[in-house]
Design an enzyme around this catalytic site. Structure first.
Site, PDB file in Angstrom:
ATOM      1  N   HIS A 113       0.831  -1.201   0.000  1.00  0.00           N
ATOM      2  CA  HIS A 113       0.000   0.000   0.000  1.00  0.00           C
ATOM      3  C   HIS A 113       0.872   1.260   0.000  1.00  0.00           C
ATOM      4  O   HIS A 113       2.078   1.192  -0.234  1.00  0.00           O
ATOM      5  CB  HIS A 113      -0.941  -0.024   1.212  1.00  0.00           C
ATOM      6  CG  HIS A 113      -0.229  -0.280   2.515  1.00  0.00           C
ATOM      7  ND1 HIS A 113       0.638   0.621   3.069  1.00  0.00           N
ATOM      8  CD2 HIS A 113      -0.240  -1.365   3.340  1.00  0.00           C
ATOM      9  CE1 HIS A 113       1.124   0.134   4.188  1.00  0.00           C
ATOM     10  NE2 HIS A 113       0.616  -1.078   4.381  1.00  0.00           N
ATOM     11  N   HIS A 135       4.359   1.457   1.762  1.00  0.00           N
ATOM     12  CA  HIS A 135       5.505   0.965   0.987  1.00  0.00           C
ATOM     13  C   HIS A 135       5.883   1.979  -0.087  1.00  0.00           C
ATOM     14  O   HIS A 135       7.051   2.187  -0.383  1.00  0.00           O
ATOM     15  CB  HIS A 135       5.175  -0.372   0.337  1.00  0.00           C
ATOM     16  CG  HIS A 135       4.735  -1.427   1.315  1.00  0.00           C
ATOM     17  ND1 HIS A 135       3.406  -1.718   1.533  1.00  0.00           N
ATOM     18  CD2 HIS A 135       5.435  -2.212   2.144  1.00  0.00           C
ATOM     19  CE1 HIS A 135       3.314  -2.658   2.450  1.00  0.00           C
ATOM     20  NE2 HIS A 135       4.529  -2.982   2.845  1.00  0.00           N
ATOM     21  N   CYS A 153       3.865 -16.226  18.409  1.00  0.00           N
ATOM     22  CA  CYS A 153       2.829 -15.624  17.557  1.00  0.00           C
ATOM     23  C   CYS A 153       3.265 -15.753  16.104  1.00  0.00           C
ATOM     24  O   CYS A 153       4.293 -15.224  15.706  1.00  0.00           O
ATOM     25  CB  CYS A 153       2.580 -14.154  17.889  1.00  0.00           C
ATOM     26  SG  CYS A 153       1.441 -13.385  16.702  1.00  0.00           S
ATOM     27  N   CYS A 185       3.524 -12.438  14.173  1.00  0.00           N
ATOM     28  CA  CYS A 185       4.755 -11.672  14.400  1.00  0.00           C
ATOM     29  C   CYS A 185       5.999 -12.462  14.000  1.00  0.00           C
ATOM     30  O   CYS A 185       7.075 -11.888  13.902  1.00  0.00           O
ATOM     31  CB  CYS A 185       4.912 -11.298  15.872  1.00  0.00           C
ATOM     32  SG  CYS A 185       3.590 -10.292  16.530  1.00  0.00           S
ATOM     33  N   CYS A 212      -1.846 -11.680  21.445  1.00  0.00           N
ATOM     34  CA  CYS A 212      -0.859 -10.781  20.841  1.00  0.00           C
ATOM     35  C   CYS A 212      -1.563  -9.463  20.536  1.00  0.00           C
ATOM     36  O   CYS A 212      -2.588  -9.444  19.848  1.00  0.00           O
ATOM     37  CB  CYS A 212      -0.309 -11.379  19.543  1.00  0.00           C
ATOM     38  SG  CYS A 212       0.548 -10.144  18.537  1.00  0.00           S
ATOM     39  N   HIS A 244      -1.983  -8.865  16.731  1.00  0.00           N
ATOM     40  CA  HIS A 244      -2.727  -9.793  15.890  1.00  0.00           C
ATOM     41  C   HIS A 244      -4.015 -10.297  16.515  1.00  0.00           C
ATOM     42  O   HIS A 244      -4.789 -10.988  15.848  1.00  0.00           O
ATOM     43  CB  HIS A 244      -1.827 -10.961  15.469  1.00  0.00           C
ATOM     44  CG  HIS A 244      -0.692 -10.511  14.608  1.00  0.00           C
ATOM     45  ND1 HIS A 244       0.560 -10.228  15.110  1.00  0.00           N
ATOM     46  CD2 HIS A 244      -0.660 -10.218  13.286  1.00  0.00           C
ATOM     47  CE1 HIS A 244       1.336  -9.806  14.117  1.00  0.00           C
ATOM     48  NE2 HIS A 244       0.622  -9.780  13.013  1.00  0.00           N
ATOM     49  N   LYS A 256      -6.220   5.042  11.352  1.00  0.00           N
ATOM     50  CA  LYS A 256      -5.255   4.043  10.929  1.00  0.00           C
ATOM     51  C   LYS A 256      -5.789   3.357   9.663  1.00  0.00           C
ATOM     52  O   LYS A 256      -6.983   3.119   9.548  1.00  0.00           O
ATOM     53  CB  LYS A 256      -5.090   3.013  12.056  1.00  0.00           C
ATOM     54  CG  LYS A 256      -3.841   2.181  11.933  1.00  0.00           C
ATOM     55  CD  LYS A 256      -3.694   1.207  13.089  1.00  0.00           C
ATOM     56  CE  LYS A 256      -2.671   0.143  12.701  1.00  0.00           C
ATOM     57  NZ  LYS A 256      -2.430  -0.832  13.739  1.00  0.00           N
ATOM     58  N   LYS A 266      -8.055  -2.608   6.199  1.00  0.00           N
ATOM     59  CA  LYS A 266      -8.925  -3.233   5.203  1.00  0.00           C
ATOM     60  C   LYS A 266     -10.375  -3.199   5.659  1.00  0.00           C
ATOM     61  O   LYS A 266     -11.282  -3.020   4.861  1.00  0.00           O
ATOM     62  CB  LYS A 266      -8.480  -4.682   4.981  1.00  0.00           C
ATOM     63  CG  LYS A 266      -7.291  -4.779   4.051  1.00  0.00           C
ATOM     64  CD  LYS A 266      -7.548  -5.844   2.987  1.00  0.00           C
ATOM     65  CE  LYS A 266      -6.741  -5.570   1.748  1.00  0.00           C
ATOM     66  NZ  LYS A 266      -5.846  -6.646   1.360  1.00  0.00           N
TER      67      LYS A 266
HETATM   68 ZN   LIG Z   1       1.526 -11.090  16.737  1.00  0.00          ZN
END
Ligand SMILES: [Zn+2]
Length: 504
Positions: free
Chosen positions: A20, A23, A128, A131, A145, A148, A297, A300
């Protein structure tokens, strides 16, 4: 004379999801540095690429019913497409699934192992997958986490460990010695406090848990941890383990550009890895911030993820490049506001720059028979030092602001001098003097914006009848009186059509 080597890298995006605007900004910042340094006559190796191993990619590939290789082939191509969309001048593109990279990783692992910094240990912990990291209780929020929102899996296995904790003092000494090792300074300070609590880290996974990676040299039961693999791309890109001559020429003249979320992997882990391998450490890390969209932020779920190609569609290639580089300083986080971008497009591009080019070339048609007039008395209104001071500290936003002040000065000069009135009064010497200096000013503006807006720069120079050879340097282009009287000047099309007109 041999050119001075300059090596520049972007962090390589992990291709488990679509790239996106974040980058895009990383690529753009790095591209500006590359184009800027080339104008000092340096030989720039500009490396970018894709990070393609690890659990997350293996799982994502499975989800979409592809082999990991087929999946990364496709994703890596989308990164290349984005580079092209943004007109990024990278000289190389590396994939961590390439042979040259694998050779470098193996050579690197062996160096670190031979020096006694890798050991084997039985280890159990909460892992995780999102991660790709072991977690400790205090990293978790309600047992999940925080990044996530999933419960880490308890896994126990024998892994290789890197003695990261042993490098604390060396890292701190190095940081003290090199005050601009990490810029901006507040990002450097974060790392200085982070180093105080370094622990050894697992740098491999058992092959039963992960096959998609580079096997540990001499132990095919283990696969190298994705970060310990990916970071080495910066060495692979200049021939470490495959092309000693190139490696010696370009390493360690390197500037790494990266986002703040992976600063610790770079200015701590990567540096420690190099110290462990007894290889020279990089020259500098440039750490950029994050983008929010209209105060939120990007996500999606919200559906507010920005893609560079959409911005190119709205603002044109150089319009998009200018707006992002002007609105998002490398040094902090930035918020994208469509409204502010549109206003800036209208004021800075269509109005200030677009109008200046149009007015000057138009008056040359009218009052100087469409040719560069005789040289006059007005000279050297440009202070290039101010521009370079901003560029050297990566304040691209301020460098552009600086150039736009020069543009505003020229527009004011036209309003004050009123060349049309001078022409009417028959004072051709005064007309020539004013228009020659305005054309020279345009030429200098064209060079100053070149790292940011290469196509626009080219268009303006072409209108001015200048041939660009590609070997010009800042020193040369800063000299006044380069336009040759008598050279035909093109009127040209508007550089920045209004936003309601479609962009090609
Ligand atoms: Zn994570």
């Amino acid at each position: 004379m041999e050119k001075q080597p300059f090596y520049l890298t972007t962090a390589i995006p992990y291709v488990n999801a679509e790239l996106h605007i974040g980058h895009g900004l990383l690529f753009l910042y790095t591209d500006v540095i590359a184009r800027y340094e080339r104008l000092f006559g340096k030989e720039v190796v500009f490396l970018t690429g894709t990070d393609e191993h690890g659990q997350k990619i293996a799982r994502k590939a499975e989800e979409v019913g592809k082999t990991p290789q087929a999946f990364v082939d496709e994703m890596s191509q989308t990164a290349r497409d984005m580079l092209q969309t943004l007109n990024i001048s990278n000289t190389d593109f590396i994939r961590t699934t390439e042979t040259r990279h694998r050779a470098a990783v193996e050579a690197f692992w062996k160096r670190v192992e031979e020096r006694g910094w890798i050991y084997k240990k039985r280890y159990g912990g909460l892992y995780c997958v999102g991660c790709e990291q072991f977690k400790i209780e205090k990293d978790l929020v309600d047992g999940l986490c925080p990044d996530h929102k999933v419960k880490p899996e308890y896994i126990e296995e024998e892994n290789y460990f890197f003695k990261l904790s042993a490098f604390k003092d060396q890292l701190l000494a190095l940081y003290a010695e090199r005050p601009d090792f990490v810029v901006p300074e507040h990002r450097f300070n974060e790392m200085k406090s982070f180093v105080a609590q370094l622990e050894d880290m697992s740098i491999s996974r058992a092959v039963e848990h992960l096959t998609w990676g580079i096997p540990v040299p001499g132990d095919s039961s283990q696969v190298i941890y994705v970060w310990f693999d990916a970071l080495v791309n910066y060495l692979s890109g200049v021939g470490f383990g495959t092309d000693q001559e190139m490696y010696e020429r370009f390493w360690p003249t390197v500037t790494h550009v990266l986002g703040k979320e992976i600063n610790r992997f770079h200015s701590v882990l990567w540096v420690a890895m190099l110290l462990a391998a007894e290889l020279p450490v990089p020259r500098q890390f440039v750490v950029h911030g994050w983008i929010t969209v209209e105060g939120q932020k990007m996500s999606k779920t919200i559906g507010n993820v920005l893609y560079p190609k959409d911005l190119v569609h709205t603002f044109g290639l150089d319009g998009m490049r200018y707006l992002l580089l002007r609105e998002f300083p490398v040094t902090g986080d930035g918020d994208y506001s469509a409204d502010r971008m549109q206003r800036r497009f209208a004021s800075d591009l269509a109005n200030d720059l677009g109008n200046l080019v149009f007015r000057v070339t138009n008056m040359v048609q009218k009052y100087c028979e469409g040719r560069v007039p005789a040289r006059g008395a007005r000279t050297a209104v440009f202070d290039h030092d101010g521009f370079h001071a901003h560029m050297r500290t990566y304040r691209f936003d301020l460098a552009l602001e600086f150039v736009w002040q020069l543009i505003a000065q020229q527009n004011r000069y036209i309003d004050e001098m009123k060349p049309w009135a001078l022409a009417k009064a028959g004072d051709q010497t005064a007309v020539d003097d004013a228009l020659y200096s305005l054309l020279e000013a345009l030429r200098q503006v064209a060079w100053l914006i070149r790292p940011f807006m290469p196509e626009t720069s080219q268009k303006i120079l072409t209108q001015l009848g200048m041939t660009v050879h590609g070997t010009e340097t800042w020193h040369e282009v800063a000299e006044w009186n380069q336009l040759v009287p008598g050279t035909p000047i093109e009127k040209g099309e508007p550089l920045f059509p209004r936003l309601d007109a479609p962009h090609a």
